[in-house]
Design an enzyme around this catalytic site. Sequence first.
Site, PDB file in Angstrom:
ATOM      1  CE  LYS A  53      -0.242  31.374   6.417  1.00  0.00           C
ATOM      2  NZ  LYS A  53       0.290  32.291   5.405  1.00  0.00           N
ATOM      3  CD  GLN A  97      -1.252  34.242   2.622  1.00  0.00           C
ATOM      4  OE1 GLN A  97      -1.257  34.052   3.837  1.00  0.00           O
ATOM      5  NE2 GLN A  97      -0.655  33.406   1.784  1.00  0.00           N
ATOM      6  CG  ASP A 120       5.679  35.023   6.422  1.00  0.00           C
ATOM      7  OD1 ASP A 120       5.458  33.854   6.801  1.00  0.00           O
ATOM      8  OD2 ASP A 120       4.893  35.680   5.709  1.00  0.00           O
TER       9      ASP A 120
END
Length: 290
Positions: A53, A97, A120
Site C-alpha cells: 500500500k 490494518q 476503507d
Amino acid sequence: MTARIIDGKALSAAVRAEVAERVEALRAQNVQPGLAVVLVGEDPASQVYVRNKAAACEKAGIHSRVIRMGQDSTEAELLDIIQQLNEDPDIHGILVQLPLPGHMNTAKVIETISAEKDVDGFHVNNAGLLMTGKPLFRPCTPYGVMRMLESENVNIRGAEAVVVGASNIVGKPMALLLLAAGATVTICNSKTRDLGAQTRRADILVVATGRPGMVSGDMVKPGAVVIDVGINRLEDGRLVGDVEFEEARKVAGAITPVPGGVGPMTIAMLLVNTLEAAERSAARLHQAAL
Ligand code: NDP
C-alpha cells in the site's frame, strides 16, 4: 466456450495512472494527499499488504506514513494515535490494518477513525451512508469489483447477481453496490442450503469466502461473469481463489484470475478513496477561505 480473462493488473495500472494525474492537479493547488497506515504486531501477511500500500501511494504521488506498533501495544495507545491522525491536516486517509491483536476491540478502533478519513469505508457511518445510497467511501474491494464490471461493459441493471460471502468488508458492501446499480441480488453464507442452485442462476457471480475451490465449474451459469475475490495460500505455496478456475473458465463468459484479478484493484481503489478524501478536504478549505 472459453471465458475472457478480466485483467485486474492492467485495469489497476490504468486506475493508478488516472489517480496520479489527479494528484498532480491537487498538488498544483498545494495539496498533497496523505494516507496513514497503522500496523499493530508482526503478522507477515499484514506486513506485505502494508508495504504494498505504501509503495503504491508513493508511485501515485500520495504521501504515505506507516505507523508500526508492537503486538503488546494497548488499545488506548492505538486510539490515541488515531485521534492524532484525525486532527492532522496532512493526513486525508487513515487505515488500520486488520486483523488487530485479540485484546483490541476492532469495532471501537474503526469507529474512532474520523468518518471523513475512513478510506476503507468500514466506519459505521460510512456503512450506513452506503446502505442508504449516499456513499462517502465505498469499501475498496467491492469498489474495485464494480470498476472491473464497468470496464468490461457488464450490464448490471436487471441482472441476477449472486454474492457468496456476507462479511462486512466484502460480501455485504458488494451486494449493496450491485443493488444500487440495479441488479437483483442474492447473498449466500455458510448456512445457504443449496449453494449450487443459487450460483447457477447468477449472471454475475461474486465469490468471497476464503474457501479454496468452493465454486466448481458446474456451479457456474454458462456465459456468467465470475469475480473471484478469494485469496488462499495452499500448503504447496500456490495462491488460489475460491473458484475452480480451470473448470469455471470453460463455462463462464468472463472470469477474474487469482492472482492478478481483484487483488490489484483493491489497492488501486484505496488510492482513489485517499485522493477523493483529499479533494473533498481541499474543497472544504477553499470554501472556508471564501
Ligand atoms: P470472512 O471470513 O470474513 O467471511 C467469509 C464469508 O464467507 C462469510 O460470510 C461466510 O458465511 C461465507 N462462507 C464461508 N463458507 C461458506 C460456504 N461453504 N458457503 C457459502 N458461504 C460461505 O472473509 P472476508 O470476506 O474477509 O474474505 C473472503 C475472502 O476474500 C478471503 O479469501 C480473503 O482473503 C479474500 N479477500 C480478498 C481481498 C482482495 O483484495 N482480493 C480483500 C479482502 C478479502 P457466514 O457469514 O455464515 O460465516
